[in-house]
Design an enzyme around this catalytic site. Structure first.
Site, short mmCIF file in Angstrom:
data_model
loop_
_atom_site.label_atom_id
_atom_site.label_comp_id
_atom_site.label_asym_id
_atom_site.label_seq_id
_atom_site.Cartn_x
_atom_site.Cartn_y
_atom_site.Cartn_z
N THR A 258 0.82 -1.22 0.00
CA THR A 258 0.00 0.00 0.00
C THR A 258 0.85 1.27 0.00
O THR A 258 0.31 2.37 -0.11
CB THR A 258 -0.95 0.03 1.22
N TYR B 217 -15.93 -9.50 8.26
CA TYR B 217 -14.81 -10.28 7.70
C TYR B 217 -15.30 -11.65 7.23
O TYR B 217 -15.00 -12.09 6.11
CB TYR B 217 -13.74 -10.42 8.79
P1 NAP Z 1 -1.19 -9.12 7.04
O1 NAP Z 1 0.06 -9.68 7.61
O2 NAP Z 1 -2.03 -8.17 7.82
O3 NAP Z 1 -0.83 -8.47 5.60
C1 NAP Z 1 -1.85 -7.87 4.85
C2 NAP Z 1 -1.33 -7.52 3.47
O4 NAP Z 1 -2.41 -6.91 2.74
C3 NAP Z 1 -0.20 -6.53 3.53
O5 NAP Z 1 0.72 -6.79 2.49
C4 NAP Z 1 -0.91 -5.19 3.28
O6 NAP Z 1 -0.05 -4.23 2.66
C5 NAP Z 1 -1.99 -5.62 2.30
N1 NAP Z 1 -3.10 -4.67 2.31
C6 NAP Z 1 -3.79 -4.20 3.39
N2 NAP Z 1 -4.72 -3.31 3.01
C7 NAP Z 1 -4.62 -3.21 1.66
C8 NAP Z 1 -5.28 -2.42 0.66
N3 NAP Z 1 -6.23 -1.53 0.98
N4 NAP Z 1 -4.90 -2.56 -0.63
C9 NAP Z 1 -3.94 -3.42 -0.97
N5 NAP Z 1 -3.26 -4.18 -0.10
C10 NAP Z 1 -3.60 -4.07 1.21
O7 NAP Z 1 -2.21 -10.29 6.60
P2 NAP Z 1 -2.03 -11.88 6.52
O8 NAP Z 1 -2.31 -12.44 7.85
O9 NAP Z 1 -0.79 -12.23 5.79
O10 NAP Z 1 -3.31 -12.22 5.62
C11 NAP Z 1 -3.24 -12.34 4.21
C12 NAP Z 1 -4.59 -12.88 3.73
O11 NAP Z 1 -4.88 -14.10 4.41
C13 NAP Z 1 -5.76 -11.95 4.04
O12 NAP Z 1 -6.70 -12.00 2.98
C14 NAP Z 1 -6.36 -12.56 5.29
O13 NAP Z 1 -7.73 -12.25 5.42
C15 NAP Z 1 -6.14 -14.03 5.03
N6 NAP Z 1 -6.14 -14.85 6.24
C16 NAP Z 1 -5.22 -14.67 7.22
C17 NAP Z 1 -5.26 -15.50 8.33
C18 NAP Z 1 -4.26 -15.40 9.44
O14 NAP Z 1 -4.42 -16.13 10.42
N7 NAP Z 1 -3.25 -14.57 9.36
C19 NAP Z 1 -6.25 -16.46 8.45
C20 NAP Z 1 -7.18 -16.59 7.45
C21 NAP Z 1 -7.11 -15.79 6.34
P3 NAP Z 1 0.80 -3.19 3.58
O15 NAP Z 1 1.89 -3.97 4.23
O16 NAP Z 1 1.28 -2.19 2.61
O17 NAP Z 1 -0.17 -2.63 4.59
#
Ligand code: NAP
Length: 247
Positions: A37, A154
């Protein structure tokens, strides 16, 4: 510049699951664009690609804007060609019990997590249909199946991604394009770091494999689906959750 046969686009590749996916997709014939972002985040992505000698770069992208999405896809296609692997990974949470949930917190989560999947898939389809090959892999969540108090926005976005996946898979299967969802359970990333210690401990008790997942646990499934080994799988939701939910 070297010509690459495959262009992969991974949204939200600065950290967590997206970063692990971007690294896992590395191959000599593949150029990977990871998004962030901010300029600083894009730089972080370009740097880890360089360090690991991966063909690719970071780019700034806001999943909440159609204009920004159009610009991203046209810049990528002008520079390298249309993405034929699209990983819709970027996602956010804005948790609150429904009684207290503000409309903007509902809208933001639906927009970034769900509508962005529509925008990006639509814009990438043109190139995939022309090539008669493509992979769209959406990152869902276990809470799209089991629900979670405080996450109605969510979980609604993540359940909807599964319905979107099944419908689009039916529309474009004949063009050699597969569409799948990978639904992680609780994975150790910045997103789950926000949870209280006791919430984490309670969650752990429910996981048969007795550990939280790592980003690479999700990335390896995405890599499989993107490869020729996964070519006969479409419209599916593959759960990666250590047994927390067995569909
Ligand atoms: P994370 O560590 O919070 O990283 C989120 C990523 O999304 C970052 O690269 C962030 O970019 C980007 N992002 C946030 N807002 C955005 C926007 N408006 N436009 C474009 N990019 C954006 O998340 P994560 O845990 O790796 O999760 C990744 C995916 O897996 C998500 O879809 C989440 O819902 C899903 N998920 C995660 C878990 C879990 O336990 N962690 C479980 C189930 C599903 P910046 O760094 O620039 O902010």
């Amino acid at each position: 510049m070297k010509k690459f046969t495959t262009i992969a686009l991974v949204t939200g590749a600065t950290r967590g699951i997206g970063k692990a996916i971007a690294k896992a997709l590395s191959a000599t014939d593949t150029y990977i664009v990871g998004t962030a972002t901010s300029e600083q985040g894009a730089e972080v992505i370009s740097t880890y690609f360089d360090e690991d000698q991966i063909n690719g770069e970071g780019r700034v992208f806001n999943a909440g804007s159609f204009e920004n999405t159009k610009t991203l896809i046209s810049e990528i296609s002008d520079a390298f060609g249309y993405p034929s692997i699209l990983i819709n990974n970027a996602g956010i949470t804005k948790d609150q019990l429904l009684l207290r949930m503000k409309e903007e917190d509902w809208d933001d989560v639906i927009d970034i997590n769900l509508k962005s999947v529509y925008r990006l898939s639509r814009l990438c389809l043109k190139g995939m249909m022309k090539n008669r090959w493509g992979r769209i892999i959406n990152i869902g969540s276990v809470v799209g199946s089991i629900g979670n108090a405080g996450q109605s926005n969510y979980s609604a976005s993540k359940s909807a991604i599964e319905g979107f996946t099944r419908s689009l898979a039916r529309e474009i299967g004949m063009r050699g394009i597969t569409v799948n969802t990978v639904a992680p359970g609780f994975i150790e990333t910045d997103m789950t770091l926000q949870l209280d210690e006791d919430v984490r401990a309670k969650m752990l008790e429910k996981i048969p494999l007795a550990r939280l997942g790592q980003p690479k646990d999700v990335a390896s499934v995405v890599k499989f689906l993107a490869s020729s080994s996964g070519e006969y799988i479409t419209g599916e939701t593959i759960h990666v959750n250590g047994g927390l939910y067995m569909g």
